[in-house]
Design a protein around this motif. Structure first.
Motif, PDB file in Angstrom:
ATOM      1  N   LEU A 164      12.307  -0.143   5.889  1.00 45.75           N
ATOM      2  CA  LEU A 164      12.305  -0.807   7.195  1.00 45.75           C
ATOM      3  C   LEU A 164      12.678  -2.270   7.043  1.00 45.75           C
ATOM      4  N   ALA A 165      13.634  -2.725   7.859  1.00 45.98           N
ATOM      5  CA  ALA A 165      14.050  -4.129   7.900  1.00 45.98           C
ATOM      6  C   ALA A 165      14.169  -4.533   9.367  1.00 45.98           C
ATOM      7  N   GLY A 166      14.641  -5.750   9.594  1.00 48.88           N
ATOM      8  CA  GLY A 166      14.888  -6.207  10.954  1.00 48.88           C
ATOM      9  C   GLY A 166      13.725  -6.933  11.583  1.00 48.88           C
ATOM     10  N   GLY A 167      13.725  -8.257  11.481  1.00 51.63           N
ATOM     11  CA  GLY A 167      12.732  -9.068  12.182  1.00 51.63           C
ATOM     12  C   GLY A 167      11.316  -8.973  11.648  1.00 51.63           C
ATOM     13  N   GLU A 171       3.481 -11.955  10.009  1.00 49.32           N
ATOM     14  CA  GLU A 171       2.643 -11.712  11.181  1.00 49.32           C
ATOM     15  C   GLU A 171       2.764 -10.296  11.736  1.00 49.32           C
ATOM     16  N   ASN A 172       3.893  -9.623  11.514  1.00 49.28           N
ATOM     17  CA  ASN A 172       4.056  -8.295  12.125  1.00 49.28           C
ATOM     18  C   ASN A 172       4.260  -7.150  11.141  1.00 49.28           C
ATOM     19  N   VAL A 173       4.368  -7.454   9.832  1.00 47.11           N
ATOM     20  CA  VAL A 173       4.715  -6.398   8.881  1.00 47.11           C
ATOM     21  C   VAL A 173       3.623  -5.344   8.753  1.00 47.11           C
ATOM     22  N   ALA A 209       1.942  -6.613   3.546  1.00 51.09           N
ATOM     23  CA  ALA A 209       2.638  -5.333   3.355  1.00 51.09           C
ATOM     24  C   ALA A 209       1.845  -4.402   2.444  1.00 51.09           C
ATOM     25  N   ARG A 210       1.296  -4.944   1.371  1.00 53.98           N
ATOM     26  CA  ARG A 210       0.637  -4.093   0.382  1.00 53.98           C
ATOM     27  C   ARG A 210      -0.731  -3.596   0.846  1.00 53.98           C
TER      28      ARG A 210
END
Length: 220
Positions: A164-167, A171-173, A209-210
Motif C-alpha cells: 500500500l502506498a499513496g498519501g 498519522e494515518n498509516v 506501521a509495525r
C-alpha cells in the motif's frame, strides 16, 4: 509489516531509513512525469554500495520500454524494479528472462474500481503489486490517499503480495494497515519535513506501521 521508504537521494536519507528499521529503499530514476527526489542510476549505485545486508534496493521508474528498464536495473545495481507506468504484462516476462534475479513490482493506480481488474491483469506476471495514487501530472509521490476500500478488495483477492502506498503518513498509516491489510507499506512525501526525509517522522512511521497489526502473520 514490511516498510519501504521511497525517494532516497543521499547517504543521510539512507541512514535515516536504516535507523528506522526499513526493509527496502526506493531510488527514483528515469522519470517522464513530475517527480521529486530523482537520482541517476550512477548515484543510486554509489549509495547502494553502502547498504547493509537484508535491505532491498528498489529502482522506481516511469520508463516503459523493456530495454530501458533492463539497462536502468543493471546500471543502478538494484535488485527490485518498481514499474510505475503502463507496460504490457508479457514485457515483464522479457525483463525477468534478462534478469532472473530481479523481483518486479507493478504499480496499480487506484482511481476507481477498475483498479481491481488492473491488478488481476498483472498478477500472473509481477512478484507484487503496489497500490498508489496518481494525478494528471504525477504517477507517484502525490501525497494523496486513495480509496482504501478498493485497496482492501485487491488485497483480499490477490494471489501475490500487495503493498500500500499513496498519501501515507505517521498519522494515518496505522488506520490504513488495519483497513487494507497489505503485505507492506511504502512512503515518500509523508515522512518529509522542510522538503527532506525527517528522522523523527521516519521513526514514527515505522513504529506506527509495525504495531498496527501486532498479531498478524506479516509482522516485521
Amino acid at each position: 509489516m514490511r516498510i519501504k521508504f521511497c525517494g532516497t537521494t543521499s547517504l543521510a536519507d539512507m541512514q535515516c531509513a536504516i535507523d528506522a528499521g526499513c526493509d527496502a529503499l526506493g531510488f527514483i530514476m528515469g522519470v517522464t512525469h513530475r517527480s521529486s527526489d530523482v537520482v541517476t542510476p550512477k548515484e543510486a549505485a554509489k549509495m547502494i554500495r553502502e547498504l547493509p545486508p537484508f535491505i532491498e534496493p528498489v529502482a522506481v521508474t516511469h520508463l516503459q520500454e523493456t530495454e530501458d528498464l533492463i539497462r536502468l536495473v543493471k546500471d543502478s545495481r538494484c535488485t527490485t524494479l518498481q514499474i510505475q507506468d503502463t507496460i504490457e504484462p508479457s514485457e515483464i516476462d522479457v525483463i525477468r528472462n534478462a534478469l532472473p534475479y530481479l523481483k518486479i513490482v507493478k504499480a496499480v493506480h487506484v482511481t476507481d474500481e477498475s483498479a481491481i481488474a488492473m491488478g488481476k491483469r498483472y498478477e500472473p506476471y509481477a512478484n507484487a503489486l503496489i497500490l498508489d495514487t496518481r494525478t494528471s501530472e504525477k504517477i507517484g509521490g502525490t501525497g494523496i490517499p486513495h480509496d482504501w476500500n478498493i485497496s482492501a478488495t485487491i488485497v483480499a483477492t490477490s494471489a501475490i503480495p500487495v503493498i500500500l502506498a499513496g498519501g501515507l503518513t505517521p498519522e494515518n498509516v496505522r488506520e490504513a494497515i488495519r483497513k487494507v491489510r497489505p503485505y507492506g507499506v511504502d512512503v515518500h512525501t509523508g515522512v518529509k519535513k522542510d522538503g527532506v526525509r525527517n528522522p523523527e517522522r521516519t521513526l514514527a512511521f515505522a513504529r506506527e506501521a509495525r504495531c498496527a497489526l501486532p498479531n498478524s502473520w506479516n509482522e516485521g
